[in-house]
Design a protein around this motif. Structure first.
Motif, PDB file in Angstrom:
ATOM      1  N   VAL A  66       0.486  -7.650  -3.652  1.00 53.22           N
ATOM      2  CA  VAL A  66      -0.417  -7.054  -4.512  1.00 53.22           C
ATOM      3  C   VAL A  66      -1.268  -6.025  -3.827  1.00 53.22           C
ATOM      4  N   LEU A  67      -2.169  -6.070  -2.821  1.00 49.29           N
ATOM      5  CA  LEU A  67      -2.941  -5.126  -2.404  1.00 49.29           C
ATOM      6  C   LEU A  67      -2.359  -4.136  -1.587  1.00 49.29           C
ATOM      7  N   ALA A  68      -1.116  -4.251  -1.079  1.00 48.19           N
ATOM      8  CA  ALA A  68      -0.503  -3.177  -0.367  1.00 48.19           C
ATOM      9  C   ALA A  68      -0.772  -1.702  -0.998  1.00 48.19           C
ATOM     10  N   ASP A  69      -0.882  -0.847  -0.101  1.00 51.01           N
ATOM     11  CA  ASP A  69      -1.395   0.771  -0.607  1.00 51.01           C
ATOM     12  C   ASP A  69      -2.240   0.746  -1.552  1.00 51.01           C
ATOM     13  N   SER A  70      -3.272  -0.196  -1.874  1.00 53.20           N
ATOM     14  CA  SER A  70      -4.215  -0.066  -2.613  1.00 53.20           C
ATOM     15  C   SER A  70      -5.675   0.373  -2.196  1.00 53.20           C
ATOM     16  N   ASP A  71      -6.704   0.720  -2.815  1.00 56.36           N
ATOM     17  CA  ASP A  71      -7.695   1.431  -2.225  1.00 56.36           C
ATOM     18  C   ASP A  71      -8.386   0.583  -1.281  1.00 56.36           C
ATOM     19  N   LEU A  72      -8.384  -0.943  -1.427  1.00 55.47           N
ATOM     20  CA  LEU A  72      -8.893  -1.900  -0.736  1.00 55.47           C
ATOM     21  C   LEU A  72      -8.277  -1.746   0.731  1.00 55.47           C
ATOM     22  N   ASP A  73      -6.990  -1.443   0.873  1.00 55.92           N
ATOM     23  CA  ASP A  73      -6.367  -1.148   2.093  1.00 55.92           C
ATOM     24  C   ASP A  73      -6.318   0.221   2.457  1.00 55.92           C
ATOM     25  N   TRP A  74      -7.293   1.001   1.974  1.00 59.39           N
ATOM     26  CA  TRP A  74      -7.231   2.422   2.377  1.00 59.39           C
ATOM     27  C   TRP A  74      -8.936   2.853   2.542  1.00 59.39           C
ATOM     28  N   GLY A  75      -9.416   1.654   3.279  1.00 62.72           N
ATOM     29  CA  GLY A  75     -10.820   1.830   3.513  1.00 62.72           C
ATOM     30  C   GLY A  75     -11.970   1.045   3.332  1.00 62.72           C
ATOM     31  N   GLU A  76     -11.774   0.418   1.968  1.00 67.81           N
ATOM     32  CA  GLU A  76     -12.689  -0.764   1.491  1.00 67.81           C
ATOM     33  C   GLU A  76     -12.475  -2.011   2.146  1.00 67.81           C
ATOM     34  N   GLY A 106     -16.114  -9.323  19.326  1.00 64.35           N
ATOM     35  CA  GLY A 106     -16.172  -7.956  19.843  1.00 64.35           C
ATOM     36  C   GLY A 106     -14.894  -7.259  19.711  1.00 64.35           C
ATOM     37  N   PRO A 107     -14.221  -6.424  20.369  1.00 56.02           N
ATOM     38  CA  PRO A 107     -13.166  -5.576  20.008  1.00 56.02           C
ATOM     39  C   PRO A 107     -12.087  -6.345  19.592  1.00 56.02           C
ATOM     40  N   ILE A 108     -11.411  -6.049  18.578  1.00 52.96           N
ATOM     41  CA  ILE A 108     -10.316  -6.624  17.983  1.00 52.96           C
ATOM     42  C   ILE A 108      -9.039  -5.978  17.930  1.00 52.96           C
ATOM     43  N   ALA A 109      -8.075  -6.567  17.759  1.00 55.95           N
ATOM     44  CA  ALA A 109      -6.651  -5.927  17.578  1.00 55.95           C
ATOM     45  C   ALA A 109      -6.387  -5.702  16.115  1.00 55.95           C
ATOM     46  N   LEU A 110      -6.092  -4.671  15.941  1.00 59.34           N
ATOM     47  CA  LEU A 110      -6.173  -4.226  14.506  1.00 59.34           C
ATOM     48  C   LEU A 110      -4.904  -3.486  14.261  1.00 59.34           C
ATOM     49  N   SER A 111      -3.972  -3.820  13.350  1.00 61.27           N
ATOM     50  CA  SER A 111      -3.023  -2.928  12.715  1.00 61.27           C
ATOM     51  C   SER A 111      -3.353  -2.594  11.307  1.00 61.27           C
ATOM     52  N   TYR A 112      -3.739  -1.358  11.054  1.00 60.94           N
ATOM     53  CA  TYR A 112      -4.527  -1.043   9.827  1.00 60.94           C
ATOM     54  C   TYR A 112      -3.672   0.235   9.047  1.00 60.94           C
ATOM     55  N   HIS A 113      -3.748   0.298   7.969  1.00 55.60           N
ATOM     56  CA  HIS A 113      -3.076   1.573   7.476  1.00 55.60           C
ATOM     57  C   HIS A 113      -4.207   2.089   6.292  1.00 55.60           C
ATOM     58  N   GLY A 114      -4.526   3.435   6.737  1.00 54.50           N
ATOM     59  CA  GLY A 114      -5.628   4.049   5.870  1.00 54.50           C
ATOM     60  C   GLY A 114      -6.010   5.353   6.275  1.00 54.50           C
ATOM     61  N   SER A 115      -6.965   5.953   5.562  1.00 52.52           N
ATOM     62  CA  SER A 115      -7.412   7.323   6.131  1.00 52.52           C
ATOM     63  C   SER A 115      -8.762   7.528   6.587  1.00 52.52           C
ATOM     64  N   ALA A 116      -9.535   6.150   6.582  1.00 53.65           N
ATOM     65  CA  ALA A 116     -10.678   6.051   7.247  1.00 53.65           C
ATOM     66  C   ALA A 116     -10.623   5.352   8.593  1.00 53.65           C
ATOM     67  N   SER A 117     -11.438   5.916   9.518  1.00 55.45           N
ATOM     68  CA  SER A 117     -11.291   5.391  11.052  1.00 55.45           C
ATOM     69  C   SER A 117     -11.958   4.013  11.168  1.00 55.45           C
ATOM     70  N   TRP A 136      -7.065  -2.781  20.409  1.00 52.63           N
ATOM     71  CA  TRP A 136      -5.710  -2.396  20.132  1.00 52.63           C
ATOM     72  C   TRP A 136      -5.721  -1.963  18.668  1.00 52.63           C
ATOM     73  N   PHE A 137      -5.255  -0.663  18.602  1.00 55.99           N
ATOM     74  CA  PHE A 137      -5.201  -0.114  17.336  1.00 55.99           C
ATOM     75  C   PHE A 137      -3.796   0.494  16.899  1.00 55.99           C
ATOM     76  N   GLU A 138      -3.447   0.120  15.762  1.00 56.64           N
ATOM     77  CA  GLU A 138      -2.235   0.868  15.318  1.00 56.64           C
ATOM     78  C   GLU A 138      -2.516   1.184  13.848  1.00 56.64           C
ATOM     79  N   ASP A 139      -2.164   2.610  13.566  1.00 54.19           N
ATOM     80  CA  ASP A 139      -2.213   3.153  12.165  1.00 54.19           C
ATOM     81  C   ASP A 139      -1.358   4.329  12.238  1.00 54.19           C
ATOM     82  N   ILE A 140      -0.193   4.479  11.604  1.00 57.74           N
ATOM     83  CA  ILE A 140       0.752   5.475  11.417  1.00 57.74           C
ATOM     84  C   ILE A 140      -0.046   6.801  10.993  1.00 57.74           C
ATOM     85  N   SER A 141      -1.160   6.750  10.316  1.00 55.04           N
ATOM     86  CA  SER A 141      -1.983   7.838   9.572  1.00 55.04           C
ATOM     87  C   SER A 141      -2.631   8.657  10.882  1.00 55.04           C
TER      88      SER A 141
END
Length: 147
Positions: free
Chosen positions: A31-41, A56-67, A77-82
């Motif tokens: 439901v929430l994939a590609d929603s604004d909640l998954d783009w920064g909020e 502390g530092p976490i391993a995050l696979s994230y998709h969005g335009s905000a760092s 560890w950080f992954e974001d194809i953006s």
């Protein structure tokens, strides 16, 4: 009505995640994939989650335009194809892995689906309705037990 207010309370203070879940009964990440909640909020909720648990530092696979760094989120560890480069660090094999709904679905991956194996697993938590938390140690232990 009391049952409904408890369900809404589970999403507080991120009620927009509840609106989508009130309508659709499939897994939340669909439901929430590609929603604004998954783009920064979702990063606001993730910051709060980390602070409440003293993470502390976490391993995050994230998709969005905000760092995530803009929200005070430090990553081991950080992954974001953006972003360029799209991956920073070495993918973890232990500890907690945080995966945003968009990445969990495999959307925007051009046929690659690196988190398909996680979709059948129950996350230990869902942060802000959109970032799924998986305990890689528990998954490894479960796989050893099944052998």
């Amino acid at each position: 009505m009391a049952g409904r207010s408890r369900r809404v309370g589970a999403y507080y203070p991120y009620p927009r995640a509840y609106v989508d879940r009130a309508v659709v009964r499939s897994p939340g990440y669909t439901v929430l994939a590609d929603s604004d909640l998954d783009w920064g909020e979702g990063l606001v909720a993730l910051h709060d989650y980390m602070a409440q648990r003293g993470l502390g530092p976490i391993a995050l696979s994230y998709h969005g335009s905000a760092s995530p760094a803009l929200f005070g989120i430090r990553c081991s560890w950080f992954e974001d194809i953006s972003f360029e480069p799209p991956v920073v660090g070495v993918r973890p094999e232990r500890g907690l892995l945080f995966v945003s709904a968009t990445n969990l679905t495999g959307a925007y991956r051009g046929g690659a689906d690196p988190y398909r194996w996680l979709r059948a697993r129950k996350p230990v938590d869902v942060v802000g309705g959109t970032i799924y938390v998986y305990d890689l140690d528990a998954i490894r232990a479960e796989e050893r037990w099944r052998r």
